[in-house]
Design a protein around this motif. Sequence first.
Motif, PDB file in Angstrom:
ATOM      1  N   GLU A   1      27.544 -36.453  31.402  1.00  0.00           N
ATOM      2  CA  GLU A   1      28.859 -36.451  32.039  1.00  0.00           C
ATOM      3  C   GLU A   1      28.781 -36.589  33.554  1.00  0.00           C
ATOM      4  O   GLU A   1      29.802 -36.520  34.237  1.00  0.00           O
ATOM      5  CB  GLU A   1      29.602 -35.151  31.682  1.00  0.00           C
ATOM      6  N   LEU A   2      27.593 -36.802  34.094  1.00  0.00           N
ATOM      7  CA  LEU A   2      27.419 -36.758  35.544  1.00  0.00           C
ATOM      8  C   LEU A   2      27.456 -38.128  36.228  1.00  0.00           C
ATOM      9  O   LEU A   2      27.189 -38.223  37.412  1.00  0.00           O
ATOM     10  CB  LEU A   2      26.089 -36.051  35.877  1.00  0.00           C
TER      11      LEU A   2
ATOM     12  N   ILE B   1      21.275 -28.838  51.365  1.00  0.00           N
ATOM     13  CA  ILE B   1      21.478 -28.104  50.121  1.00  0.00           C
ATOM     14  C   ILE B   1      20.636 -28.666  48.980  1.00  0.00           C
ATOM     15  O   ILE B   1      20.290 -27.958  48.037  1.00  0.00           O
ATOM     16  CB  ILE B   1      22.972 -28.109  49.738  1.00  0.00           C
ATOM     17  N   LEU B   2      20.265 -29.939  49.086  1.00  0.00           N
ATOM     18  CA  LEU B   2      19.494 -30.574  48.011  1.00  0.00           C
ATOM     19  C   LEU B   2      18.103 -29.954  47.864  1.00  0.00           C
ATOM     20  O   LEU B   2      17.491 -30.037  46.804  1.00  0.00           O
ATOM     21  CB  LEU B   2      19.373 -32.077  48.278  1.00  0.00           C
ATOM     22  N   THR B   3      17.601 -29.297  48.919  1.00  0.00           N
ATOM     23  CA  THR B   3      16.283 -28.667  48.853  1.00  0.00           C
ATOM     24  C   THR B   3      16.258 -27.472  47.903  1.00  0.00           C
ATOM     25  O   THR B   3      15.186 -26.943  47.599  1.00  0.00           O
ATOM     26  CB  THR B   3      15.828 -28.211  50.251  1.00  0.00           C
TER      27      THR B   3
ATOM     28  N   MET C   1      23.637 -44.476  40.421  1.00  0.00           N
ATOM     29  CA  MET C   1      22.527 -44.388  41.370  1.00  0.00           C
ATOM     30  C   MET C   1      21.597 -45.593  41.307  1.00  0.00           C
ATOM     31  O   MET C   1      20.779 -45.791  42.217  1.00  0.00           O
ATOM     32  CB  MET C   1      21.723 -43.102  41.136  1.00  0.00           C
ATOM     33  N   ILE C   2      21.665 -46.402  40.258  1.00  0.00           N
ATOM     34  CA  ILE C   2      20.791 -47.567  40.144  1.00  0.00           C
ATOM     35  C   ILE C   2      21.106 -48.558  41.268  1.00  0.00           C
ATOM     36  O   ILE C   2      22.236 -49.006  41.428  1.00  0.00           O
ATOM     37  CB  ILE C   2      20.962 -48.254  38.774  1.00  0.00           C
ATOM     38  N   GLY C   3      20.117 -48.871  42.071  1.00  0.00           N
ATOM     39  CA  GLY C   3      20.282 -49.814  43.174  1.00  0.00           C
ATOM     40  C   GLY C   3      20.643 -49.192  44.501  1.00  0.00           C
ATOM     41  O   GLY C   3      20.649 -49.889  45.521  1.00  0.00           O
TER      42      GLY C   3
ATOM     43  N   HIS D   1      24.646 -38.634  46.351  1.00  0.00           N
ATOM     44  CA  HIS D   1      25.240 -38.534  45.019  1.00  0.00           C
ATOM     45  C   HIS D   1      24.713 -37.307  44.289  1.00  0.00           C
ATOM     46  O   HIS D   1      25.459 -36.632  43.570  1.00  0.00           O
ATOM     47  CB  HIS D   1      24.941 -39.797  44.212  1.00  0.00           C
ATOM     48  N   LEU D   2      23.433 -36.997  44.472  1.00  0.00           N
ATOM     49  CA  LEU D   2      22.861 -35.815  43.831  1.00  0.00           C
ATOM     50  C   LEU D   2      23.541 -34.540  44.321  1.00  0.00           C
ATOM     51  O   LEU D   2      23.808 -33.623  43.538  1.00  0.00           O
ATOM     52  CB  LEU D   2      21.357 -35.747  44.102  1.00  0.00           C
ATOM     53  N   VAL D   3      23.811 -34.473  45.612  1.00  0.00           N
ATOM     54  CA  VAL D   3      24.526 -33.312  46.155  1.00  0.00           C
ATOM     55  C   VAL D   3      25.901 -33.207  45.519  1.00  0.00           C
ATOM     56  O   VAL D   3      26.351 -32.121  45.118  1.00  0.00           O
ATOM     57  CB  VAL D   3      24.650 -33.413  47.688  1.00  0.00           C
ATOM     58  N   LYS D   4      26.567 -34.331  45.386  1.00  0.00           N
ATOM     59  CA  LYS D   4      27.923 -34.361  44.837  1.00  0.00           C
ATOM     60  C   LYS D   4      27.966 -33.882  43.391  1.00  0.00           C
ATOM     61  O   LYS D   4      28.869 -33.126  42.999  1.00  0.00           O
ATOM     62  CB  LYS D   4      28.478 -35.784  44.934  1.00  0.00           C
TER      63      LYS D   4
END
Length: 269
Positions: A125-126, A13-15, A131-133, A142-145
Amino acid sequence: MDPIYNEYYVTGILTNFVKKLWILDNLSSRSPILQKGVPPNGCFTMAIVQGNGLHIRHKDQARHLPEGIYFCGQITKTLSLDILSSTKAAMIQLFPWTPACFGVSDAHLFTDKICSASELTYFKELNLDIMIGLNNEMVCNHLVKIFSPSFTTNAKVQIITKSTQLILGKRSDITVASLAKSMKCSERHLQKLFKNFIGISPKLFINIIQLREALDDVVYPNDKLTTVIQVALSNGYYDQPHFNNTFASFIGTTPKNFKEKEFYLTIKK
């Protein structure tokens, strides 16, 4: 290609809203990587910076980016990048239509600018700092979430999505007039939508995509395109001077003087 640079293509889905991640990994080094060029590519970028940070020089402006999450609007000229020692930067390359799908309707305010994501209503708010590290797979998860529930569209966003996809597909074989006709709207309306949702005019966007295609042919020449004039004509330029001038305006040097090792460029599959 510089060993510090690598690419990670997303799946599933990330695509729908992320093209790829490109990673600059200097974590294990005590020496900085200096003055590498990053040409415009027509995409927006979210940067995850870990460690000592980056130095950016762009349009006579210099800035240090310490550890954090950043959002970069459309870039219209090549920027210069220093990767400091003990630093890693993961660049999330967003498709041109992606910010519009998350409510960004003032993209012209971010053209040729880099902002902290925490400063922007659309992203603060996201919980992006988590995501750092993280490794590439965990970043994508995490991006999908966070992205999937926020992904929305309307008639204006659909025009932006379809028109930018059409430009990416046809590249040099398209004009603003033909694009507006395909979208069944006026050129004036299309200009307004591009300013609001992309941040630059459709003509400039077309020129950037056209240039990136030509740049790929310069970096990865094939048997049919062995001269500069052949590259120019095959990518829709009138002649070699037209190509040279356009190339220099975006990249900062002519095709003849272009040195691949001085830039971060797409890895050819």
